[in-house]
Structure formats: structure tokens, C-alpha cells
Design a protein around this motif. Sequence first.
Motif, PDB file in Angstrom:
ATOM      1  N   THR A 275       6.816 -39.805 -26.883  1.00 25.49           N
ATOM      2  CA  THR A 275       5.629 -39.307 -26.872  1.00 25.49           C
ATOM      3  C   THR A 275       4.979 -39.091 -25.446  1.00 25.49           C
ATOM      4  O   THR A 275       5.040 -39.675 -24.631  1.00 25.49           O
ATOM      5  CB  THR A 275       4.447 -40.252 -27.696  1.00 25.49           C
ATOM      6  N   GLY A 276       4.698 -37.880 -25.168  1.00 28.52           N
ATOM      7  CA  GLY A 276       4.259 -37.190 -23.897  1.00 28.52           C
ATOM      8  C   GLY A 276       5.321 -37.110 -22.903  1.00 28.52           C
ATOM      9  O   GLY A 276       4.846 -36.945 -21.512  1.00 28.52           O
ATOM     10  N   ALA A 277       6.634 -37.467 -23.201  1.00 28.18           N
ATOM     11  CA  ALA A 277       7.619 -37.553 -22.095  1.00 28.18           C
ATOM     12  C   ALA A 277       7.747 -36.151 -21.290  1.00 28.18           C
ATOM     13  O   ALA A 277       7.667 -36.069 -20.162  1.00 28.18           O
ATOM     14  CB  ALA A 277       8.860 -37.844 -22.605  1.00 28.18           C
ATOM     15  N   GLY A 278       7.336 -35.072 -22.104  1.00 31.90           N
ATOM     16  CA  GLY A 278       7.526 -33.662 -21.426  1.00 31.90           C
ATOM     17  C   GLY A 278       6.236 -33.526 -20.453  1.00 31.90           C
ATOM     18  O   GLY A 278       6.282 -32.772 -19.656  1.00 31.90           O
TER      19      GLY A 278
ATOM     20  N   CYS B  23      -5.001 -41.681 -25.767  1.00 30.17           N
ATOM     21  CA  CYS B  23      -5.201 -40.436 -25.700  1.00 30.17           C
ATOM     22  C   CYS B  23      -4.076 -39.780 -25.670  1.00 30.17           C
ATOM     23  O   CYS B  23      -2.940 -40.136 -24.876  1.00 30.17           O
ATOM     24  CB  CYS B  23      -5.924 -40.064 -24.185  1.00 30.17           C
ATOM     25  N   GLY B  24      -3.897 -38.496 -26.161  1.00 27.81           N
ATOM     26  CA  GLY B  24      -2.786 -37.683 -26.589  1.00 27.81           C
ATOM     27  C   GLY B  24      -2.849 -36.206 -26.313  1.00 27.81           C
ATOM     28  O   GLY B  24      -4.073 -35.779 -25.828  1.00 27.81           O
ATOM     29  N   GLY B  25      -1.760 -35.559 -26.299  1.00 28.48           N
ATOM     30  CA  GLY B  25      -1.855 -34.192 -26.165  1.00 28.48           C
ATOM     31  C   GLY B  25      -1.430 -33.711 -24.576  1.00 28.48           C
ATOM     32  O   GLY B  25      -1.803 -34.810 -23.588  1.00 28.48           O
ATOM     33  N   GLY B  26      -1.172 -32.638 -24.405  1.00 30.49           N
ATOM     34  CA  GLY B  26      -0.539 -32.369 -22.934  1.00 30.49           C
ATOM     35  C   GLY B  26      -1.795 -32.326 -22.180  1.00 30.49           C
ATOM     36  O   GLY B  26      -1.396 -32.405 -20.770  1.00 30.49           O
TER      37      GLY B  26
ATOM     38  N   GLY C 281       3.269 -44.561 -25.858  1.00 28.66           N
ATOM     39  CA  GLY C 281       2.317 -43.532 -25.297  1.00 28.66           C
ATOM     40  C   GLY C 281       2.659 -42.902 -24.347  1.00 28.66           C
ATOM     41  O   GLY C 281       4.101 -43.067 -23.589  1.00 28.66           O
ATOM     42  N   GLY C 282       2.058 -42.006 -23.726  1.00 28.83           N
ATOM     43  CA  GLY C 282       2.629 -40.762 -22.981  1.00 28.83           C
ATOM     44  C   GLY C 282       2.277 -41.336 -21.476  1.00 28.83           C
ATOM     45  O   GLY C 282       3.186 -40.660 -20.413  1.00 28.83           O
TER      46      GLY C 282
END
Length: 303
Positions: free
Chosen positions: A248-251, A40-43, A287-288
Motif C-alpha cells: 500500500t502506497g509504495a508508489g 491515512c491513505g491515497g497519493g 500502510g504507506g
Amino acid sequence: MKEIDVLIAGTPNIDLIVPPYDALPGPGEEIRVDNMYVQCGGGVAITAIGLSKLGMKTMIYGAVHNDLFGEFILQEMRKYEVKMKTRLSEKSTGLSIALDVDKDRRFITYDGCVNEVMPKDIPKDLLEKTRHIHLTNYRGRIDLEEYLQFIEDAHKAGATVSMDVGWDDTGQWDECLFKITKKLDVFFINDKELMEYTRSAGLDAGIEKLTGFCSHAAIKMGARGSQLLTDGEVIHGKAYSVITLDTTGAGDSFNAGYLYGFLNGLSPEKCLAAANFCGASSVQGYGGYEKVPNLKQLKEELK
């Protein structure tokens, strides 16, 4: 006590992550990699899962499509105990392919139903059950009035509000954003975004300009750590020295750590430490969220 600690408005997408390789294949050519990762991705998804792993009661209010990727998203949210309120979308699930070619990150993205549910779609009675709302997927002036009204409604319902602005792929960097930041309880932005929005040549100048538009902002700087602007004071958060596999997704993981501290009344320094630890943990896996710490691990670190 409210039913929901953090409510996130929006829809997860799928991240297809390709491990680093030296060069793109030429016309008619094929290359092979050791693995590919589907997450799964995105903030929306990464922040929600990060918060849930830290023991927060988290909910996503978004859309889902009846396809293979949509079912995968629902399964992952159940796995990590993130509640989902969804409506069925006719558009298929969004997909982002993350490529790391010769240490240069590149993305190919299909939005799908990612932007189908907006903050205005969240029912008022759900706001009243929520301590905090986190906003993502800001699209510039097109969202301005809606976001301003939503933040006002959320505050009236007794909820605090944060937002991660994200990269402006239109290149406009419209300063109308600062009308929103004045209303937020926490604002998340990275150093490159900050300098673009403030038209500043350097980070210090960007932060100085931001002080006129925001009282509480966490500025992410990657391997250089982070800065926290709180009531005119600037606090530096040291970066962790780790082996990075995937950024990816660190933020978004950083955001989860910070919001955990903010909602549990930790000091600004501890909030920043929690955020940096979650962000640094995230990059040690693909992945995040796989490597984001659980609550026990974070508490041990904060000691």
C-alpha cells in the motif's frame, strides 16, 4: 525561498489494511486476523508525509469532514508536520479497505469527499508561494481542460508541476492524457498503466511511444525496479531486495523520494535511487508511510 516546497491538491482518505490471509470467509462465516491497521491513505497523504519526513515544507490543499476519520487525518498531518488548508465538506471521509487474499490484492473503496477539491480551487496567491505542485486523482477527459489550465497557471506563478496518473478504473485509458504529459515537469506512471495508455504489448515499446509525449517520466515497476525517461535517455533504477509486508502506497512513497531529489538538484541517477529506496522502505511496514525514511537515513543511503 518560497514558503512551501510542495503543494498537493486533493483530500486524504483512510486506509483500513487487513494483513494477508488465505481465503475470504464464506456466507455466514467469520475469520480472525492478527491485526488491522488504520492509516491515512491515497497519493495525497502518503506523498505529503513522505516529503515532510524528508525535510520538505509540504502542504495539502483539500477538504475534510467533521467525523472521526476526518479528525484522525488532521492529527496525522500535525504529527508529521504537513500543513493543511481545508474546507469543510458535507460528504464523509473516504475509506478504502485493502485486502490481501492468497497473495491477491483487493480493495473496497468509498470516495467520500476525496474528489471534492480540485486543482482549480487552489488560490492563485498560494501558487506564488509554492515551488512545486504535485497532482493526483486524475479522472480522464473530464479533467483535461482544467489540468491544462492549472499547469499553465502554476508555471506562470513560477512553480514546477508533477502528476501521478493512477489506475483508470473506467477502462477507457483515454490518450488525451498525453496532452497533459507534454506540459508536466515530472510525470509518474507504473509499467501496467503505461502499457495500457500507450496500447503497447511491452514496456520498451511503451517507453518509446511515451518519448513523443513526455520529456521527463519516472516509470515504476515494483520488484523489477524503475525506469527514468529524461530528455530521450532511459536510465534503469535497480530494485531493493526486501521482505514485503504491504505494498500500500509504495508508489506514492517512490514519488516522494523522487521529488525530494528533483527539487534539491540531484542527478537523475540519484533521484531514481532516492525514489527506489523510499518505495522499498515503505513496503516493509503496514500502510504507506510508517517505514518511509527520514532525511538522515536517505542521505546515508545515497552516500
